[in-house]
Design an enzyme around this catalytic site. Sequence first.
Site, PDB file in Angstrom:
ATOM      1  N   PRO A  37       0.844  -1.204   0.000  1.00 41.72           N
ATOM      2  CA  PRO A  37       0.000   0.000   0.000  1.00 41.72           C
ATOM      3  C   PRO A  37       0.872   1.243   0.000  1.00 41.72           C
ATOM      4  O   PRO A  37       1.806   1.361   0.795  1.00 41.72           O
ATOM      5  CB  PRO A  37      -0.808  -0.130   1.313  1.00 41.72           C
ATOM      6  CG  PRO A  37      -0.051  -1.100   2.156  1.00 41.72           C
ATOM      7  CD  PRO A  37       0.668  -2.015   1.220  1.00 41.72           C
ATOM      8  N   GLN A  86      -6.078  -1.118   3.674  1.00 45.35           N
ATOM      9  CA  GLN A  86      -5.219  -0.858   4.833  1.00 45.35           C
ATOM     10  C   GLN A  86      -5.801   0.258   5.679  1.00 45.35           C
ATOM     11  O   GLN A  86      -6.203   1.301   5.166  1.00 45.35           O
ATOM     12  CB  GLN A  86      -3.801  -0.481   4.410  1.00 45.35           C
ATOM     13  CG  GLN A  86      -2.858  -0.385   5.607  1.00 45.35           C
ATOM     14  CD  GLN A  86      -1.459   0.054   5.247  1.00 45.35           C
ATOM     15  OE1 GLN A  86      -1.259   1.192   4.834  1.00 45.35           O
ATOM     16  NE2 GLN A  86      -0.486  -0.837   5.403  1.00 45.35           N
ATOM     17  N   CYS A 103       3.886   2.719   9.543  1.00 44.30           N
ATOM     18  CA  CYS A 103       4.032   4.048   8.948  1.00 44.30           C
ATOM     19  C   CYS A 103       4.915   4.924   9.836  1.00 44.30           C
ATOM     20  O   CYS A 103       4.612   5.127  11.020  1.00 44.30           O
ATOM     21  CB  CYS A 103       2.672   4.700   8.761  1.00 44.30           C
ATOM     22  SG  CYS A 103       2.759   6.335   7.989  1.00 44.30           S
ATOM     23  N   HIS A 158       8.768  -4.997   7.402  1.00 41.24           N
ATOM     24  CA  HIS A 158       9.702  -4.096   6.724  1.00 41.24           C
ATOM     25  C   HIS A 158      10.998  -4.105   7.529  1.00 41.24           C
ATOM     26  O   HIS A 158      10.982  -3.839   8.734  1.00 41.24           O
ATOM     27  CB  HIS A 158       9.106  -2.686   6.662  1.00 41.24           C
ATOM     28  CG  HIS A 158       9.919  -1.706   5.879  1.00 41.24           C
ATOM     29  ND1 HIS A 158       9.384  -0.953   4.862  1.00 41.24           N
ATOM     30  CD2 HIS A 158      11.221  -1.348   5.944  1.00 41.24           C
ATOM     31  CE1 HIS A 158      10.320  -0.167   4.347  1.00 41.24           C
ATOM     32  NE2 HIS A 158      11.444  -0.397   4.989  1.00 41.24           N
ATOM     33  N   ASP A 206      13.448  -3.539   0.418  1.00 48.74           N
ATOM     34  CA  ASP A 206      14.229  -3.233  -0.778  1.00 48.74           C
ATOM     35  C   ASP A 206      13.476  -3.786  -1.981  1.00 48.74           C
ATOM     36  O   ASP A 206      12.543  -4.566  -1.848  1.00 48.74           O
ATOM     37  CB  ASP A 206      15.630  -3.833  -0.696  1.00 48.74           C
ATOM     38  CG  ASP A 206      16.495  -3.075   0.313  1.00 48.74           C
ATOM     39  OD1 ASP A 206      16.601  -1.852   0.188  1.00 48.74           O
ATOM     40  OD2 ASP A 206      17.041  -3.716   1.226  1.00 48.74           O
TER      41      ASP A 206
END
Length: 652
Positions: free
Chosen positions: A307, A361, A396, A467, A510
Amino acid sequence: MTSMSLPPGTAPVKRQFLLSPATLPTVDDDAAEGSTAHTGTSRVDAVDTDPRGTGGRKKWTKAQKKEKRGANKGRKFGKVHDQLELCWRVANGKICEHGDECRFTHDIDAYLAAKPRDIRFPSITTISDVPPFITGTEEDDSTMADDNLSSLERHTSCPSFAESGVCRLGLKCRFLGAHAKRDVSGVITLVKDEEKMAQTALSATELNFVSADTLKLLRSKKYPMPITDAYLKELEAAKGDSNGPEEYVAVGEDNVATDDPPSISSGLVAKRTGNSDPSAQTDTPDVLIRVQEKRRLNWSGKSYLAPLTTVGNLPFRRLCTTLGADITCGEMGLATSFLTASASEFSLVRRHPSETMFGVQLAGNKPSTLVPTAEVLGREFGDSGGIDFVDVNCGCPIDLVFKSGSGSALLDAPAKLGKIVTGMSRALGEIPVTIKLRTGVKDGRNNAHKIMLRAAKDWGIGCITLHGRTRQQRYTKLADWEYIKQCVDAVRAQEVDEGLSPIPIFGGGDCFSFMIGRGALIKPWIFTEVKEHREWDISSRERLQLIGKFTEFGLSHFGTDTTGVNTTRRFLCEALSFQYRYVPIGLLERLPAKINDRAPTFKGRDELETLLASPNSQDWVKISEMFLGPAPESWSFTPKHKSNAHGEESQG
């Protein structure tokens, strides 16, 4: 000059393509995304010489360099309308119920006389890698329908009509000549392709539209949420006040989230549910679905488009699916905005039929907002198959989100996160809940492994995405793939010990991982590379064809009228603000390319490749004009990053 003379971290461009060893300015995507206030923004001073020009580069002073750094935090984009606006009902051959009281004109002849000339949308065969790059778009008086209708262009094509056999904008379409004709009495009539309409009724019709009645119930706080009411009462009974302070919430003194709409409090829940006999309720919770009855997400070997705020819109996701993306997810939506019936927020859940596995999301900071939002989405779109999963954003890093206790702030509040995910899972029925994590909030304090173990065992999670960077790192360092491996190994070992079914775990950070974010923004064809296990030395002509395809999808989604054309233009420029960073692999001395390598100032193998690598936002507008015609004088594009604004805002 060889690649050895380039600064560390610079893409190894071959000597014959280098214009300067100096790298382009570093851009901070997080800082640019961090501002949502639509206020005016200062303009940057003009630069005398384009660094990609042949006249050399004029050195900036320290003050100029400082001014060129950072983000344009107050970007404002207004809508562009026709000089004379035609009633949309009349534009589609219908009768307007407002009659003479309608605030839009019903005079078709006057509207067509004032309307700008149709845009001639180019075909793939007209694209070239030499100037003017697209041929056959020059104005030709012989193509006009007649002197009285000089705005019509007979030889244009309407992307919406070509796809579905009908254009919903009717006479307001800027490609009207493709689906309009004059009958024997001299009246302009709209053309429909009934056969194509029947063939594309399912394949070209977007999904997940919310009804006006639903929005009205949400605004009046009368939308029935029995599962949420029962769950919040359960939390209160267990003395787990869902609105009280948790283990950690990162909120500054000047909390940027104070303007958010008020959350659903426990008092409001009590007022809505009352003390009446539960059997008298008109809407009661269904029997809860067990974790084993949830839909299983069989995502082995699938590629996942992450997203992405602003750029991850429906046209871009649709482009990525044509290039091989298997799983897509809408842009991050705020739970509080869904509960206040924000039309713009509900537009984020819109889905194209080509998105075979699609999720939504959500971002929020407490069960009393995220759980009811999940229940609304499940009730409105779950039964129709419009949503395959709902993702909770716990990664985020943007200050605006983090300081409100949402996003990566939830990494330091695992107990609260558990309550959120458990409640959402109940509210969504058989729709799985997934979470997206970062390794932690601060460097050296990774805690994702602890959250993942609890999520897999106790929360009934459907998928975990990790992540490989902390919130503090943003995107400045390489992802920690070793830690990602340790987390996955820990979860897999627990599944074996506890006899649990394995859940999908996606690594990210990545461009070569299966969950792809920035890599897809810079080169959307990365999904083709993943599918075919190859590096694609894509030509400039092929890249321009993909830009044209994105433009088609944008017009189909945003509309083909003046407003839709320039909304498409805006989001095309947003996409180009990432794609210019791509360094063609044919220009590199060694492979593989690295996403974190900064590009030196270089020229391409042809003029089009050089243009596509331009960091100047004015060039992005020029590229948009190849497909969407000249930008109106009233339209302007302010790039996210000051380093891309060469002179004033890029204007028509």
